[in-house]
Write an enzyme that holds these catalytic residues in place. Structure first.
Site, short mmCIF file in Angstrom:
data_model
loop_
_atom_site.label_atom_id
_atom_site.label_comp_id
_atom_site.label_asym_id
_atom_site.label_seq_id
_atom_site.Cartn_x
_atom_site.Cartn_y
_atom_site.Cartn_z
N GLU A 85 0.93 -1.39 -0.13
CA GLU A 85 -0.04 -0.07 -0.03
C GLU A 85 0.69 1.17 0.09
OE1 GLU A 85 -3.14 -0.01 -1.36
OE2 GLU A 85 -3.64 -1.36 0.33
N HIS A 86 0.64 2.37 -0.91
CA HIS A 86 1.22 3.29 -1.01
C HIS A 86 2.62 3.30 -1.26
CE1 HIS A 86 -1.80 6.28 0.09
NE2 HIS A 86 -2.39 5.34 0.94
N THR A 87 3.09 2.14 -2.27
CA THR A 87 4.09 1.89 -2.81
C THR A 87 3.96 2.11 -4.33
OG1 THR A 87 3.31 -0.54 -3.02
CG2 THR A 87 4.85 -0.06 -1.10
N ASP A 88 2.68 2.18 -4.88
CA ASP A 88 3.03 2.11 -6.37
C ASP A 88 3.36 3.60 -7.01
OD1 ASP A 88 0.62 3.66 -5.63
OD2 ASP A 88 -0.83 2.85 -7.37
N SER B 192 -26.08 7.50 -14.94
CA SER B 192 -25.74 6.35 -14.23
C SER B 192 -26.78 5.91 -13.36
CB SER B 192 -24.63 6.79 -13.28
OG SER B 192 -24.60 5.86 -12.19
N GLY C 281 -12.69 2.24 -1.36
CA GLY C 281 -11.27 1.93 -1.44
C GLY C 281 -11.21 0.43 -2.56
N LEU C 282 -12.29 0.29 -3.03
CA LEU C 282 -12.23 -0.90 -4.06
C LEU C 282 -12.10 -0.46 -5.27
CD1 LEU C 282 -14.84 -3.31 -2.05
CD2 LEU C 282 -12.28 -3.06 -1.80
N ASP D 8 -4.27 0.56 -9.37
CA ASP D 8 -5.96 0.14 -9.40
C ASP D 8 -6.10 0.13 -10.88
OD1 ASP D 8 -5.70 0.98 -6.81
OD2 ASP D 8 -6.77 2.86 -7.11
N TYR E 132 -4.00 12.44 0.08
CA TYR E 132 -3.34 11.58 -0.87
C TYR E 132 -2.06 12.07 -1.71
CZ TYR E 132 -2.34 7.90 -4.33
OH TYR E 132 -1.78 6.99 -5.10
C1 GLA Z 1 -5.21 4.61 -4.08
C2 GLA Z 1 -4.30 5.01 -5.54
C3 GLA Z 1 -3.33 3.69 -5.89
C4 GLA Z 1 -2.57 3.54 -4.69
C5 GLA Z 1 -3.45 3.23 -3.26
C6 GLA Z 1 -2.56 3.31 -2.29
O1 GLA Z 1 -6.00 3.38 -4.54
O2 GLA Z 1 -5.41 5.11 -6.59
O3 GLA Z 1 -2.56 4.37 -7.14
O4 GLA Z 1 -1.63 4.36 -4.49
O5 GLA Z 1 -4.31 4.21 -3.29
O6 GLA Z 1 -1.83 1.89 -2.12
#
Ligand code: GLA
Length: 386
Positions: free
Chosen positions: A31-34, A65, A124-125, A172, A222
């Site tokens: 998480e938060h590595t990308d 929608s 968060g999905l 994502d 973020y």
């Molecule tokens: C969100 C962002 C992703 C990633 C995550 C944290 O989902 O869209 O790119 O940074 O947060 O891992």
């Protein structure tokens, strides 16, 4: 989806209507590595976004929608390439149309589209990445654009970064565009090299727990975290020649950490470096069938996201900590950007029902409203379904 009936009700009858689906995703670890050149380990879900689309003969774009019926039909044009706040959710697909055009994929006429999403919003999905990848996918199919899944993922990320204004990484959109049922994707976001890992969970279920807390300030926080990592990297580079925090080994990090003067920035970098190492270890553990080790790494991930990265908050901490106390739980952590949204846990299948009851009760007592629980089913990437 009874598209044809509803679609003609909304947009009028006639013409060829095509139908598509793209999944959501849950990130198991990383998480938060990308955006730090690190590894991630997400999988696509069976829940996602559906679209029914029909080409037009003029340059209009019309959006509807089923999730936001009160917004009605929103009409714009291919020639309007600007973000408009008042156009709400349609900025996501409009951003993809814009990003495709910027990349040389020009639609020669507009379309009418109706969406329906089964991913809870702000959970968060990745409901937004799902609509982006879905849009990129149907544009290619409708207009004969020849890009592949990875290019489509990049178009979605570009839309998010440059049109919507969230500086997200590629995880994502990649997880969704390249999803494969029964598998997680082990992705190096620095090189985009990836491997599919069969999710052979041996009687263990992936249980998603939704805080039902909407993210709110999440997007600005973020961007703030991302900027903090970039600043930390500038100090690290005085000691170690790295292009991204997640390139650092443990030894390099030990050598570089004191070069970062601010304790806050040091903690942010500590998270990025160690989370990447945890993700590598978790992938190895899964390959060896060691789900207990995988679960422990998930727990450590949550603690680092709480203490070093400070993106969890009371609701996510309550869920994770309640999960850790339950019998039959291998691991639990927040998933996605944080600040609300969902946590994910690995639970022995015979313990799932008591897990849901017990964690649900603790959450209600401590937070004052209900969490929602889903057993995750993996799904495949974008596809035409009609
Ligand atoms: C969100 C962002 C992703 C990633 C995550 C944290 O989902 O869209 O790119 O940074 O947060 O891992």
């Amino acid at each position: 989806m009874e598209d044809e009936i509803t679609f003609s009700n909304v947009f009028g009858g006639g013409g060829e209507i095509r139908k598509y689906f793209a999944p959501g995703r849950v990130n198991l670890i990383g998480e938060h590595t990308d955006y730090n050149g690190g590894h991630v380990f997400p999988c696509a879900l069976s829940i996602g976004t559906y679209a029914a689309v029909r080409k037009r003969t003029d340059r209009k774009l019309r959006f509807y929608s089923e999730n936001f019926p009160e917004a009605g039909v929103i009409e714009t044009s291919l020639d309007d390439r600007e973000y408009h706040k008042e156009l709400g959710w349609t900025n996501y697909p409009r951003g993809v149309v814009w990003a495709a055009e910027e990349a040389g994929f020009r639609a020669d006429c507009g379309f009418d589209v109706m969406y329906r999403g089964t991913i809870p919003n702000s959970s968060g999905l990745s409901s937004s990445a799902s609509i982006e990848v879905l849009t990129g996918f149907f544009l290619a199919d409708l207009y004969g654009f020849s890009y592949d899944g990875i290019t489509n993922a990049k178009l979605g990320q570009r839309a998010e970064n440059a049109f919507i204004g969230v500086n997200c990484g590629i995880m994502d959109q990649f997880a969704i565009a390249m999803g494969r049922k029964g598998h997680a994707i082990f992705l190096n976001t620095g090189t985009l090299k990836y491997e599919y890992a069969p999710l052979d969970l041996q009687g263990v279920r992936i249980v998603i727990m939704n805080t039902n807390k909407k993210r709110g300030l999440g997007d600005s926080k973020y961007n703030e975290r991302r900027a903090e990592c970039e600043e930390a990297l500038r100090y690290v580079r005085q000691v170690v020649p790295a292009d991204a925090l997640c390139e650092l080994t443990k030894e390099q990090w030990e050598a570089a950490r004191e070069a970062i003067p601010s304790p806050v920035l040091r903690r942010r970098a500590e998270h990025a470096v160690t989370e990447n190492l945890r993700t590598l270890a978790a992938y190895e553990a899964l390959k060896q069938g060691n789900l207990a080790a995988f679960g422990r790494l998930m727990n450590e991930s949550h603690i680092s996201l709480k203490e070093n990265y400070e993106v969890t908050g009371r609701e996510l901490d309550t869920l994770a900590e309640a999960a850790w106390q339950q019998d039959g739980v291998l691991g639990a952590r927040m998933t996605g950007a944080g600040f609300g949204g969902c946590a994910v846990s690995l639970v022995n299948e015979d313990a799932v029902s008591s897990f849901v009851t017990n964690v649900g009760k603790i959450y209600r007592e401590q937070i004052g409203y209900d969490a929602t629980f889903y057993e995750a089913e993996t799904g495949s990437g974008p596809q035409r379904i009609g």
